[in-house]
Design an enzyme around this catalytic site. Structure first.
Site, PDB file in Angstrom:
ATOM      1  N   ARG A   1       0.843  -1.207   0.000  1.00 22.68           N
ATOM      2  CA  ARG A   1       0.000   0.000   0.000  1.00 22.68           C
ATOM      3  C   ARG A   1       0.878   1.257   0.000  1.00 22.68           C
ATOM      4  NH1 ARG A   1      -3.020  -0.375   4.759  1.00 22.68           N
ATOM      5  NH2 ARG A   1      -2.041   1.452   5.652  1.00 22.68           N
TER       6      ARG A   1
ATOM      7  N   TYR B   1     -15.877  15.192 -18.360  1.00 27.23           N
ATOM      8  CA  TYR B   1     -16.330  13.794 -18.331  1.00 27.23           C
ATOM      9  C   TYR B   1     -17.492  13.630 -17.335  1.00 27.23           C
ATOM     10  CZ  TYR B   1     -15.645   8.699 -17.886  1.00 27.23           C
ATOM     11  OH  TYR B   1     -15.797   7.351 -17.864  1.00 27.23           O
TER      12      TYR B   1
ATOM     13  N   ASP C   1      -7.031  17.014 -16.421  1.00 25.86           N
ATOM     14  CA  ASP C   1      -7.249  15.637 -16.862  1.00 25.86           C
ATOM     15  C   ASP C   1      -6.717  15.564 -18.297  1.00 25.86           C
ATOM     16  OD1 ASP C   1      -8.307  13.289 -17.966  1.00 25.86           O
ATOM     17  OD2 ASP C   1     -10.110  13.358 -16.732  1.00 25.86           O
TER      18      ASP C   1
ATOM     19  N   LYS D   1      -7.340   4.361 -20.983  1.00 31.64           N
ATOM     20  CA  LYS D   1      -7.591   4.780 -22.366  1.00 31.64           C
ATOM     21  C   LYS D   1      -6.305   4.669 -23.197  1.00 31.64           C
ATOM     22  CE  LYS D   1     -11.510   5.635 -20.381  1.00 31.64           C
ATOM     23  NZ  LYS D   1     -11.873   6.954 -19.883  1.00 31.64           N
TER      24      LYS D   1
HETATM   25  C1  LIG Z   1     -12.467   7.386 -18.704  1.00 29.54           C
HETATM   26  C2  LIG Z   1     -12.160   8.731 -18.208  1.00 29.54           C
HETATM   27  C3  LIG Z   1     -12.048   8.978 -16.835  1.00 29.54           C
HETATM   28  C4  LIG Z   1     -12.287   7.912 -15.794  1.00 29.54           C
HETATM   29  O1  LIG Z   1     -11.320   6.939 -15.825  1.00 29.54           O
HETATM   30  P1  LIG Z   1     -11.575   5.402 -15.383  1.00 29.54           P
HETATM   31  O2  LIG Z   1     -10.265   4.771 -15.639  1.00 29.54           O
HETATM   32  O3  LIG Z   1     -12.696   4.890 -16.208  1.00 29.54           O
HETATM   33  O4  LIG Z   1     -11.927   5.433 -13.931  1.00 29.54           O
HETATM   34  C5  LIG Z   1     -11.720  10.272 -16.442  1.00 29.54           C
HETATM   35  N1  LIG Z   1     -11.540  11.249 -17.340  1.00 29.54           N
HETATM   36  C6  LIG Z   1     -11.644  11.044 -18.661  1.00 29.54           C
HETATM   37  C7  LIG Z   1     -11.415  12.167 -19.600  1.00 29.54           C
HETATM   38  C8  LIG Z   1     -11.962   9.781 -19.148  1.00 29.54           C
HETATM   39  O5  LIG Z   1     -12.093   9.583 -20.474  1.00 29.54           O
END
Ligand SMILES: *Cc1c(COP(=O)(O)O)cnc(C)c1O
Length: 391
Positions: free
Chosen positions: A55, A109, A182, A207
């Site tokens: 952890r 998002y 992000d 992604k």
């Molecule tokens: C998919 C996504 C998230 C969330 O991520 P997860 O891995 O699904 O928890 C956050 N921001 C953006 C822009 C995303 O496309």
């Protein structure tokens, strides 16, 4: 020794190898053994670097974190179990000693909106929205609301807006507001927000970075100012990515630049082709000269690298027409997510923007006739042929 004892002890806990493997092994251990209690004491007391418990840190996670820190040009990274928990942990960390107010980009998002309101809102976090593509309005919102943090995406979803990051970072710096970005849609190949003055970069590595649709993950990369807090809180709260996911993500990242270049080429070719198609009403792609942020895109994104996403509206299409179009696609994968090696299609009206109030959807420009594609690495002729027959 008896078989019951050997089953537990034999083969394990061998001396560390002296040779270096070419790839980082998956370290599935929950805890580590030390030479002596005195050494363990020094490690627990942070007087000596070493492993104690996964952890806190794990060698496979360390390797991934070092890699991502290098790509984003940051001070340190924490690998988390998902993009959402990375966002939550990053917000918790930066707001520890700041006003619990988040000014959030309007184009964001869907799950991020729910995180801010349904999860963190219950614990006293206040959130307001702002248009990060209107600097004058943004400055006014910052002055009025005095947030602890401004949260935005490098390339927004699904209309692919791009904010003027250096200008926004300057507005935040002047007010001691943390700028959190992000960077999932852009990846560090297109933009490294810390280089433009952001304080914290978050990724859903699910992604583009992992890229194969086989693992969830999130990453928090920060400047020196925030890394220690992110780590310290993580040792307690434990939002960490598991070692197998760290391995898969690291393996994915090795080809991310190659994949992303191809995905950018394919989305650009798709956008060009769609523009001339008689069934298409509008195409949203950062390469379009008529894009509302064209000047910012020209300044901030590398030539030809406009991201792998393309959204478009089909002329006069209502929900049943879009359903029929998507149902006719054979090659394109119809699933939620993006950034995978295969081309994917999604209908924001029923998915990412399903719960957005109609008035806000109208303000954002998310219409019933809009579909979003994430270009894969296939031969673009095959992607075009599939979309053409479905239109
Ligand atoms: C998919 C996504 C998230 C969330 O991520 P997860 O891995 O699904 O928890 C956050 N921001 C953006 C822009 C995303 O496309």
């Amino acid at each position: 020794m008896k078989i019951q004892t050997r089953a537990v002890h034999a083969g394990d806990r061998r001396k560390p190898q002296t040779q270096i493997p070419v790839s980082t092994p998956v370290h599935f251990a929950a805890s580590w053994i030390n030479e002596s209690q005195a050494e363990q004491d020094r490690i627990f007391g942070a007087e000596q670097k070493g492993y104690a418990y996964s952890r806190y840190c794990n060698p496979t996670a360390d390797a991934l974190e070092e890699l991502v820190t290098s790509l984003e040009n940051g001070h340190g990274t924490l690998a988390c179990a998902s993009g959402m928990v990375a966002l939550q942990h990053a917000l918790t960390s930066v707001l520890l000693d700041r006003p619990r107010r988040v000014l959030c980009a309007r184009d964001i998002y869907g799950a991020t909106i729910k995180l801010l309101f349904d999860v963190m809102g219950s614990y006293g976090l206040e959130t307001k929205f702002a248009d990060t593509n209107d600097l004058a309005a943004l400055e006014q919102a910052l002055d009025e609301f005095q947030p602890g943090c401004l949260l935005m995406e490098t390339i927004s979803n699904p209309l692919l807006r791009v904010g003027d990051m250096p200008a926004i970072a300057a507005l935040c710096k002047a007010r001691n507001t943390v700028l959190m970005v992000d960077n999932t849609f852009a990846t560090p190949l297109l933009m490294r927000p810390l280089e433009h003055g952001a304080d914290v970069v978050v990724h859903s590595s699910t992604k583009y970075l992992s890229g194969h649709g086989d693992t969830l993950g999130g990453l928090i990369t920060t400047t020196e100012q925030f890394h220690e807090t992110v780590r310290r809180l993580s040792r307690i709260a434990g939002p960490v990515m598991g070692p197998m996911e760290c391995f898969l993500t690291m393996r994915g990242i090795k080809t991310f630049a190659l994949r992303m270049e191809r995905q950018c080429q394919n989305s650009l070719a798709l956008a060009m082709w769609l523009k001339n198609h008689p069934r298409i009403e509008a195409v949203y792609h950062p390469s379009c000269p008529a894009h509302p942020d064209a000047a910012v895109i020209d300044r901030l994104l590398p030539e030809g690298l406009y991201g792998g996403m393309v959204s478009f509206e089909i002329k006069g299409a209502a929900k049943p027409d879009i359903f029929a179009f998507l149902d006719r696609l054979n090659l394109v994968v119809k699933a939620t997510s993006l950034g995978d090696v295969h081309t994917m299609a999604l209908y924001p009206w029923i998915s990412s923007h399903r719960d957005v109030p109609p008035a806000l959807k109208a303000e954002m420009g998310v219409r019933e006739s809009l579909v979003r594609f994430s270009a894969g690495i296939e031969a673009v002729e095959d992607i075009i042929a599939d979309i053409d027959q479905a239109l």
